[in-house]
Design a protein around this motif. Structure first.
Motif, PDB file in Angstrom:
ATOM      1  N   ASP A  55       6.363  -4.701  -0.613  1.00 46.45           N
ATOM      2  CA  ASP A  55       6.309  -3.721  -1.701  1.00 46.45           C
ATOM      3  C   ASP A  55       5.022  -3.847  -2.514  1.00 46.45           C
ATOM      4  OD1 ASP A  55       8.766  -2.709  -0.941  1.00 46.45           O
ATOM      5  OD2 ASP A  55       9.896  -3.812  -2.470  1.00 46.45           O
ATOM      6  N   SER A  56       4.550  -5.066  -2.716  1.00 47.56           N
ATOM      7  CA  SER A  56       3.301  -5.277  -3.450  1.00 47.56           C
ATOM      8  C   SER A  56       2.118  -4.656  -2.718  1.00 47.56           C
ATOM      9  CB  SER A  56       3.046  -6.775  -3.661  1.00 47.56           C
ATOM     10  OG  SER A  56       4.018  -7.331  -4.506  1.00 47.56           O
ATOM     11  N   VAL A  57       2.048  -4.876  -1.411  1.00 46.00           N
ATOM     12  CA  VAL A  57       0.959  -4.300  -0.620  1.00 46.00           C
ATOM     13  C   VAL A  57       1.025  -2.783  -0.663  1.00 46.00           C
ATOM     14  CG1 VAL A  57       0.035  -4.059   1.725  1.00 46.00           C
ATOM     15  CG2 VAL A  57       0.678  -6.317   0.861  1.00 46.00           C
ATOM     16  N   LYS A  61      -1.904  -0.332  -2.188  1.00 42.37           N
ATOM     17  CA  LYS A  61      -2.498   0.746  -1.380  1.00 42.37           C
ATOM     18  C   LYS A  61      -2.336   2.089  -2.073  1.00 42.37           C
ATOM     19  CE  LYS A  61      -2.085  -1.373   3.171  1.00 42.37           C
ATOM     20  NZ  LYS A  61      -1.426  -1.310   4.483  1.00 42.37           N
ATOM     21  N   GLN A  62      -1.165   2.319  -2.648  1.00 44.16           N
ATOM     22  CA  GLN A  62      -0.906   3.568  -3.359  1.00 44.16           C
ATOM     23  C   GLN A  62      -1.845   3.706  -4.558  1.00 44.16           C
ATOM     24  OE1 GLN A  62       3.127   3.798  -4.703  1.00 44.16           O
ATOM     25  NE2 GLN A  62       2.805   5.670  -5.860  1.00 44.16           N
ATOM     26  N   LEU A  63      -2.023   2.655  -5.311  1.00 42.73           N
ATOM     27  CA  LEU A  63      -2.894   2.706  -6.488  1.00 42.73           C
ATOM     28  C   LEU A  63      -4.365   2.879  -6.080  1.00 42.73           C
ATOM     29  CD1 LEU A  63      -1.213  -0.051  -8.670  1.00 42.73           C
ATOM     30  CD2 LEU A  63      -1.178   2.421  -9.053  1.00 42.73           C
TER      31      LEU A  63
END
Length: 68
Positions: A55-57, A61-63
């Motif tokens: 979830d962190s990755v 990536k989304q940000l």
């Protein structure tokens, strides 16, 4: 509470814990569990509240793409 200084937590081979906190002016090594325990508690609370690695990755990536 979040850490307000860089803190290194160590577990020694005899299972004793020590904490090293550093500021711009000094470093402080704590061996007394009364001083170390709040750091351990904060660290374990951060672990419990943190996103999983996957979830962190995905969030990073989304940000980076600039999408909400």
């Amino acid at each position: 509470r979040a850490f307000d200084l860089p803190v290194t937590l160590l577990t020694l081979p005899d299972r004793a814990h020590i904490a090293y906190a550093e500021s711009s002016q000094q470093g402080r090594l704590e061996r007394d569990m009364k001083s170390v325990q709040p750091h351990l508690t904060a660290y374990h609370q951060l672990q419990a509240e943190a996103c999983s690695q996957v979830d962190s990755v995905a969030l990073i990536k989304q940000l980076r793409r600039g999408t909400p």
